[in-house]
Write a protein that holds these residues in place. Structure first.
Motif, PDB file in Angstrom:
ATOM      1  N   PRO A  87       0.816  -1.219   0.000  1.00 35.66           N
ATOM      2  CA  PRO A  87       0.000   0.000   0.000  1.00 35.66           C
ATOM      3  C   PRO A  87       0.856   1.279   0.000  1.00 35.66           C
ATOM      4  O   PRO A  87       0.527   2.253  -0.671  1.00 35.66           O
ATOM      5  CB  PRO A  87      -0.834  -0.107   1.277  1.00 35.66           C
ATOM      6  CG  PRO A  87      -0.886  -1.570   1.575  1.00 35.66           C
ATOM      7  CD  PRO A  87       0.434  -2.111   1.109  1.00 35.66           C
ATOM      8  N   SER A  88       1.972   1.272   0.737  1.00 32.18           N
ATOM      9  CA  SER A  88       2.851   2.448   0.765  1.00 32.18           C
ATOM     10  C   SER A  88       3.497   2.672  -0.599  1.00 32.18           C
ATOM     11  O   SER A  88       3.622   3.809  -1.064  1.00 32.18           O
ATOM     12  CB  SER A  88       3.931   2.289   1.830  1.00 32.18           C
ATOM     13  OG  SER A  88       3.355   2.287   3.113  1.00 32.18           O
ATOM     14  N   ALA A  89       3.915   1.601  -1.253  1.00 36.57           N
ATOM     15  CA  ALA A  89       4.507   1.720  -2.583  1.00 36.57           C
ATOM     16  C   ALA A  89       3.478   2.238  -3.579  1.00 36.57           C
ATOM     17  O   ALA A  89       3.779   3.087  -4.422  1.00 36.57           O
ATOM     18  CB  ALA A  89       5.062   0.369  -3.042  1.00 36.57           C
ATOM     19  N   ALA A  90       2.252   1.752  -3.477  1.00 35.48           N
ATOM     20  CA  ALA A  90       1.180   2.211  -4.375  1.00 35.48           C
ATOM     21  C   ALA A  90       0.923   3.703  -4.183  1.00 35.48           C
ATOM     22  O   ALA A  90       0.729   4.442  -5.165  1.00 35.48           O
ATOM     23  CB  ALA A  90      -0.098   1.414  -4.126  1.00 35.48           C
ATOM     24  N   GLU A  91       0.935   4.155  -2.943  1.00 38.47           N
ATOM     25  CA  GLU A  91       0.706   5.575  -2.650  1.00 38.47           C
ATOM     26  C   GLU A  91       1.846   6.435  -3.208  1.00 38.47           C
ATOM     27  O   GLU A  91       1.616   7.473  -3.808  1.00 38.47           O
ATOM     28  CB  GLU A  91       0.566   5.790  -1.136  1.00 38.47           C
ATOM     29  CG  GLU A  91       0.390   7.238  -0.731  1.00 38.47           C
ATOM     30  CD  GLU A  91      -0.843   7.909  -1.320  1.00 38.47           C
ATOM     31  OE1 GLU A  91      -0.840   9.160  -1.413  1.00 38.47           O
ATOM     32  OE2 GLU A  91      -1.804   7.212  -1.707  1.00 38.47           O
ATOM     33  N   ARG A  92       3.076   5.988  -3.043  1.00 36.95           N
ATOM     34  CA  ARG A  92       4.210   6.734  -3.588  1.00 36.95           C
ATOM     35  C   ARG A  92       4.144   6.775  -5.114  1.00 36.95           C
ATOM     36  O   ARG A  92       4.424   7.801  -5.722  1.00 36.95           O
ATOM     37  CB  ARG A  92       5.530   6.109  -3.153  1.00 36.95           C
ATOM     38  CG  ARG A  92       5.947   6.558  -1.773  1.00 36.95           C
ATOM     39  CD  ARG A  92       7.390   6.102  -1.531  1.00 36.95           C
ATOM     40  NE  ARG A  92       7.839   6.545  -0.244  1.00 36.95           N
ATOM     41  CZ  ARG A  92       8.743   7.504  -0.069  1.00 36.95           C
ATOM     42  NH1 ARG A  92       9.297   8.100  -1.094  1.00 36.95           N
ATOM     43  NH2 ARG A  92       9.119   7.849   1.143  1.00 36.95           N
ATOM     44  N   LEU A  93       3.781   5.668  -5.698  1.00 39.49           N
ATOM     45  CA  LEU A  93       3.655   5.599  -7.155  1.00 39.49           C
ATOM     46  C   LEU A  93       2.586   6.578  -7.637  1.00 39.49           C
ATOM     47  O   LEU A  93       2.803   7.319  -8.601  1.00 39.49           O
ATOM     48  CB  LEU A  93       3.299   4.165  -7.553  1.00 39.49           C
ATOM     49  CG  LEU A  93       3.361   3.793  -9.020  1.00 39.49           C
ATOM     50  CD1 LEU A  93       4.737   4.029  -9.600  1.00 39.49           C
ATOM     51  CD2 LEU A  93       2.960   2.331  -9.198  1.00 39.49           C
ATOM     52  N   ARG A  94       1.464   6.614  -6.950  1.00 40.44           N
ATOM     53  CA  ARG A  94       0.389   7.543  -7.298  1.00 40.44           C
ATOM     54  C   ARG A  94       0.869   8.983  -7.203  1.00 40.44           C
ATOM     55  O   ARG A  94       0.621   9.795  -8.090  1.00 40.44           O
ATOM     56  CB  ARG A  94      -0.809   7.313  -6.378  1.00 40.44           C
ATOM     57  CG  ARG A  94      -2.041   8.166  -6.735  1.00 40.44           C
ATOM     58  CD  ARG A  94      -3.131   8.104  -5.677  1.00 40.44           C
ATOM     59  NE  ARG A  94      -2.720   8.574  -4.366  1.00 40.44           N
ATOM     60  CZ  ARG A  94      -2.525   9.872  -4.050  1.00 40.44           C
ATOM     61  NH1 ARG A  94      -2.701  10.805  -4.953  1.00 40.44           N
ATOM     62  NH2 ARG A  94      -2.156  10.213  -2.827  1.00 40.44           N
ATOM     63  N   GLU A 131       1.031  11.870 -10.059  1.00 41.80           N
ATOM     64  CA  GLU A 131       0.315  13.136  -9.885  1.00 41.80           C
ATOM     65  C   GLU A 131       1.244  14.337 -10.053  1.00 41.80           C
ATOM     66  O   GLU A 131       0.848  15.365 -10.588  1.00 41.80           O
ATOM     67  CB  GLU A 131      -0.343  13.207  -8.501  1.00 41.80           C
ATOM     68  CG  GLU A 131      -1.602  12.391  -8.382  1.00 41.80           C
ATOM     69  CD  GLU A 131      -2.196  12.438  -6.980  1.00 41.80           C
ATOM     70  OE1 GLU A 131      -1.575  13.018  -6.056  1.00 41.80           O
ATOM     71  OE2 GLU A 131      -3.297  11.880  -6.812  1.00 41.80           O
ATOM     72  N   ARG A 132       2.488  14.207  -9.570  1.00 47.53           N
ATOM     73  CA  ARG A 132       3.446  15.305  -9.671  1.00 47.53           C
ATOM     74  C   ARG A 132       4.076  15.403 -11.053  1.00 47.53           C
ATOM     75  O   ARG A 132       4.834  16.319 -11.325  1.00 47.53           O
ATOM     76  CB  ARG A 132       4.539  15.129  -8.622  1.00 47.53           C
ATOM     77  CG  ARG A 132       4.014  15.318  -7.217  1.00 47.53           C
ATOM     78  CD  ARG A 132       5.066  15.294  -6.120  1.00 47.53           C
ATOM     79  NE  ARG A 132       6.415  14.981  -6.459  1.00 47.53           N
ATOM     80  CZ  ARG A 132       7.135  13.995  -5.900  1.00 47.53           C
ATOM     81  NH1 ARG A 132       6.589  13.212  -4.987  1.00 47.53           N
ATOM     82  NH2 ARG A 132       8.383  13.791  -6.244  1.00 47.53           N
ATOM     83  N   GLY A 133       3.774  14.448 -11.930  1.00 43.24           N
ATOM     84  CA  GLY A 133       4.320  14.488 -13.282  1.00 43.24           C
ATOM     85  C   GLY A 133       5.721  13.928 -13.404  1.00 43.24           C
ATOM     86  O   GLY A 133       6.337  14.018 -14.465  1.00 43.24           O
ATOM     87  N   VAL A 134       6.240  13.340 -12.328  1.00 44.02           N
ATOM     88  CA  VAL A 134       7.562  12.712 -12.397  1.00 44.02           C
ATOM     89  C   VAL A 134       7.479  11.500 -13.315  1.00 44.02           C
ATOM     90  O   VAL A 134       8.337  11.293 -14.170  1.00 44.02           O
ATOM     91  CB  VAL A 134       8.069  12.315 -10.986  1.00 44.02           C
ATOM     92  CG1 VAL A 134       9.377  11.542 -11.071  1.00 44.02           C
ATOM     93  CG2 VAL A 134       8.231  13.554 -10.110  1.00 44.02           C
ATOM     94  N   ILE A 135       6.434  10.708 -13.168  1.00 45.23           N
ATOM     95  CA  ILE A 135       6.173   9.591 -14.082  1.00 45.23           C
ATOM     96  C   ILE A 135       5.132  10.077 -15.081  1.00 45.23           C
ATOM     97  O   ILE A 135       4.000  10.392 -14.708  1.00 45.23           O
ATOM     98  CB  ILE A 135       5.649   8.345 -13.328  1.00 45.23           C
ATOM     99  CG1 ILE A 135       6.713   7.818 -12.375  1.00 45.23           C
ATOM    100  CG2 ILE A 135       5.222   7.264 -14.329  1.00 45.23           C
ATOM    101  CD1 ILE A 135       6.249   6.657 -11.508  1.00 45.23           C
ATOM    102  N   ALA A 136       5.548  10.166 -16.334  1.00 47.04           N
ATOM    103  CA  ALA A 136       4.652  10.659 -17.382  1.00 47.04           C
ATOM    104  C   ALA A 136       3.875   9.522 -18.043  1.00 47.04           C
ATOM    105  O   ALA A 136       2.760   9.726 -18.526  1.00 47.04           O
ATOM    106  CB  ALA A 136       5.446  11.420 -18.441  1.00 47.04           C
ATOM    107  N   ALA A 137       4.473   8.326 -18.087  1.00 46.92           N
ATOM    108  CA  ALA A 137       3.816   7.195 -18.748  1.00 46.92           C
ATOM    109  C   ALA A 137       4.533   5.902 -18.389  1.00 46.92           C
ATOM    110  O   ALA A 137       5.703   5.912 -18.027  1.00 46.92           O
ATOM    111  CB  ALA A 137       3.827   7.373 -20.258  1.00 46.92           C
ATOM    112  N   PHE A 138       3.823   4.808 -18.506  1.00 44.03           N
ATOM    113  CA  PHE A 138       4.410   3.479 -18.417  1.00 44.03           C
ATOM    114  C   PHE A 138       4.424   2.974 -19.854  1.00 44.03           C
ATOM    115  O   PHE A 138       3.419   3.048 -20.546  1.00 44.03           O
ATOM    116  CB  PHE A 138       3.568   2.568 -17.517  1.00 44.03           C
ATOM    117  CG  PHE A 138       3.562   3.016 -16.086  1.00 44.03           C
ATOM    118  CD1 PHE A 138       4.516   2.550 -15.199  1.00 44.03           C
ATOM    119  CD2 PHE A 138       2.614   3.913 -15.634  1.00 44.03           C
ATOM    120  CE1 PHE A 138       4.521   2.967 -13.876  1.00 44.03           C
ATOM    121  CE2 PHE A 138       2.604   4.335 -14.315  1.00 44.03           C
ATOM    122  CZ  PHE A 138       3.559   3.873 -13.441  1.00 44.03           C
TER     123      PHE A 138
END
Length: 156
Positions: free
Chosen positions: A43-50, A54-61
């Motif tokens: 759950p903590s990893a999922a929250e960090r991933l989200r 949201e912050r735009g650090v991850i733009a796409a998979f």
């Protein structure tokens, strides 16, 4: 009036770095495996991933496809200098040509630097012929790619 924009990079800690590096290696990594890499619960990893999304650090998979496995045995880097008044037309031609797998609009003598995948020199000539009446081109064939697309440095 100055508008302050939060720097997302300043908020990336070592756990985020581990997660981003793991995702860069394999975007299909399971949440359980990602949590293990990061030393977190699922759950903590999922929250960090989200939050990274949201912050735009991850733009796409995404997926990394090997062009040669699809028959594209040649790659070329093409520098393109549109003739006067032809910039937008040339940009549209590049965008509509699926063999251009990547293209940057740049400063300097050229306006565009693109990467093409082709099955033959004849195919390359046909693509460049579409551009030739509207731009000057300079083409280099790719012999090898010693540095593939990778993450920028994540730590300061």
């Amino acid at each position: 009036m100055n508008v302050s924009v939060p720097n997302a990079a300043a908020e990336i800690d070592i756990i985020d770095q581990r997660m981003l590096e793991a995702l860069a290696r394999n975007a299909r990594i399971s949440l359980k495996e990602l949590a293990e890499v990061a030393g977190l619960s699922s759950p903590s990893a999922a929250e960090r991933l989200r939050r990274l999304e949201e912050r735009g650090v991850i733009a796409a998979f995404t997926v990394d496809i090997a062009p040669e496995a699809l028959g594209y045995s040649l790659q070329a880097i093409v520098r393109v200098r549109p003739l006067p008044g032809q910039l937008h037309v040339v940009e549209r031609i590049i965008q509509e040509t699926p063999e251009f797998i990547e293209c940057d609009k740049v400063t300097g003598d050229d306006c565009f630097i693109g990467r093409l995948v082709v099955r033959s020199m004849g195919e390359l000539d046909g693509i460049l012929d579409k551009i030739a009446e509207r731009a000057e081109t300079n083409t280099s064939m790719v012999k090898a790619t010693p540095v593939k697309r990778r993450l920028p440095p994540l730590s300061r």
